[in-house]
Design a protein around this motif. Structure first.
Motif, PDB file in Angstrom:
ATOM      1  N   MET A 115      52.660   9.843  49.467  1.00  0.00           N
ATOM      2  CA  MET A 115      51.933  10.683  49.389  1.00  0.00           C
ATOM      3  C   MET A 115      52.322  12.000  48.410  1.00  0.00           C
ATOM      4  O   MET A 115      53.146  12.661  48.648  1.00  0.00           O
ATOM      5  CB  MET A 115      51.497  11.371  50.738  1.00  0.00           C
ATOM      6  N   THR A 116      51.528  11.919  47.426  1.00  0.00           N
ATOM      7  CA  THR A 116      51.679  13.072  46.402  1.00  0.00           C
ATOM      8  C   THR A 116      51.321  14.353  46.934  1.00  0.00           C
ATOM      9  O   THR A 116      50.191  14.630  47.502  1.00  0.00           O
ATOM     10  CB  THR A 116      50.809  12.816  45.045  1.00  0.00           C
ATOM     11  N   GLY A 142      52.303  15.327  41.035  1.00  0.00           N
ATOM     12  CA  GLY A 142      52.832  13.971  41.005  1.00  0.00           C
ATOM     13  C   GLY A 142      54.111  13.698  41.854  1.00  0.00           C
ATOM     14  O   GLY A 142      54.352  12.308  42.099  1.00  0.00           O
ATOM     15  N   PHE A 143      54.609  14.809  42.684  1.00  0.00           N
ATOM     16  CA  PHE A 143      55.714  14.492  43.291  1.00  0.00           C
ATOM     17  C   PHE A 143      55.372  14.234  44.871  1.00  0.00           C
ATOM     18  O   PHE A 143      54.326  14.670  45.515  1.00  0.00           O
ATOM     19  CB  PHE A 143      56.665  15.904  43.338  1.00  0.00           C
ATOM     20  N   THR A 183      60.846  14.024  46.831  1.00  0.00           N
ATOM     21  CA  THR A 183      61.105  14.281  45.688  1.00  0.00           C
ATOM     22  C   THR A 183      60.967  15.696  45.418  1.00  0.00           C
ATOM     23  O   THR A 183      61.718  16.228  44.779  1.00  0.00           O
ATOM     24  CB  THR A 183      60.330  13.496  44.566  1.00  0.00           C
ATOM     25  N   LEU A 184      59.855  16.571  45.765  1.00  0.00           N
ATOM     26  CA  LEU A 184      59.650  17.945  45.688  1.00  0.00           C
ATOM     27  C   LEU A 184      60.750  18.675  46.215  1.00  0.00           C
ATOM     28  O   LEU A 184      61.389  19.675  45.560  1.00  0.00           O
ATOM     29  CB  LEU A 184      58.299  18.494  46.207  1.00  0.00           C
ATOM     30  N   SER A 217      63.931  19.666  36.913  1.00  0.00           N
ATOM     31  CA  SER A 217      62.876  19.444  35.990  1.00  0.00           C
ATOM     32  C   SER A 217      61.873  20.653  36.174  1.00  0.00           C
ATOM     33  O   SER A 217      61.400  21.432  35.515  1.00  0.00           O
ATOM     34  CB  SER A 217      62.134  18.360  35.800  1.00  0.00           C
ATOM     35  N   GLU A 218      61.593  20.849  37.730  1.00  0.00           N
ATOM     36  CA  GLU A 218      60.882  21.893  38.192  1.00  0.00           C
ATOM     37  C   GLU A 218      61.249  23.208  37.956  1.00  0.00           C
ATOM     38  O   GLU A 218      60.766  24.223  37.509  1.00  0.00           O
ATOM     39  CB  GLU A 218      60.680  21.799  39.609  1.00  0.00           C
TER      40      GLU A 218
END
Length: 286
Positions: free
Chosen positions: A1-2, A6-7, A11-12, A232-233
């Motif tokens: 689930m995002t 989009g993360f 991943t976040l 990247s964040e």
């Protein structure tokens, strides 16, 4: 689930897990160096330790005077709002005092025992105290430059945000320049990630403590940077904040330091002729 941009949640979490960008031994070596180099600075320089700026035991600063109406480098430590203190935050003092700047290193209460509302308020109180008491350590209250890394980068943004000055009895232009390293300027993804286990943010607290959502009407020159191998964040957060600063008509300079990481970028402040220090020196008039 995002969950954000989009993360998914896993991943976040990785994107905001700063320690995951370096090996454990590299992280531990940086933390140890913060402490040892700061201790050396306290031994080598005049240092007024644990000067109170507020009522709680945590509300103290260490001051390294430079004399002669010197500008002030006001440094806010990182540690994801939950670790470190002003005692590990004086590693740049020998360099900047040598260049003619007084250095003030700031302590604040730590999460999760303290909320981000409390931490931000404490740093603003310390900044107001510094302006009101600069003459007591030979510094110029009209030449305060704020800087910090990681959580300290976020808190640097909070010091140059708008809307808080009247409460603390200081002018809107109290800060004449700032440098935010590896900072977080929008706390919404923090609220949605594992970091919120100690940040304890709800949506409203995330919004009111996000520098990018509280830009001032009068902005100072801003310098930003981050390590080359950061996620990247972390990079996006800084790039977006600098772009928002420029969109308001304020100056924002990016210093490219690809050879650094999230934890050793602050050691650039020990080199008087390094790219980052040169930019800060110019902004401070040193």
């Amino acid at each position: 689930m995002t969950v954000y941009r989009g993360f998914d949640r896993e991943t976040l979490d990785i994107e905001y897990r700063a320690r995951g960008t370096v090996p454990v031994d590299v992280f531990e070596a940086a933390i140890a160096r913060y402490a040892s180099d700061s201790a050396r600075a306290r031994e080598a320089l005049e240092c007024r330790e644990d000067v109170r700026y507020g009522e709680s035991a945590d509300e103290v600063v260490d001051i390294f005077p430079a004399g002669g109406g010197a500008p002030v480098l006001f440094f806010i430590h990182g540690g994801y709002w939950r670790m470190l203190s002003q005692k590990e935050s004086a590693f740049m003092a020998e360099c900047f005092v040598g260049l003619g700047a007084a250095v003030v290193t700031v302590n604040y209460s730590l999460a999760p025992g303290a909320s981000l509302d409390t931490i931000v308020a404490q740093c603003r109180r310390a900044l107001a105290w510094t302006r009101n008491n600069a003459a007591s350590f030979g510094a110029d209250p009209e030449r305060i430059f704020v800087t910090g890394s990681s959580a300290g980068g976020h808190l640097t943004g909070a010091m140059i945000s708008g809307g808080w000055h009247a409460e603390f009895g200081v002018p809107e232009d109290i800060v004449k320049g700032a440098c935010a390293l590896s900072g977080i300027f929008d706390l919404e993804p923090i609220r949605l990630s594992e970091v919120n286990e100690w940040a304890k943010l709800d949506a409203a607290a995330a919004r009111r403590n996000s520098p990018i959502h509280n830009l001032p009407e009068k902005g100072c020159p801003l310098i930003v940077s981050y390590g080359g191998n950061e996620t990247s964040e972390f990079k996006r957060q800084t790039d977006d904040y600098a772009a928002a600063w420029r969109a308001k008509g304020f100056a924002a300079e990016y210093i490219d330091l690809p050879e650094t990481n999230h934890f050793d970028i602050v050691f650039e402040y020990q080199n008087p002729d390094g790219r980052l220090t040169r930019a800060v020196r110019a902004a401070m008039g040193l």
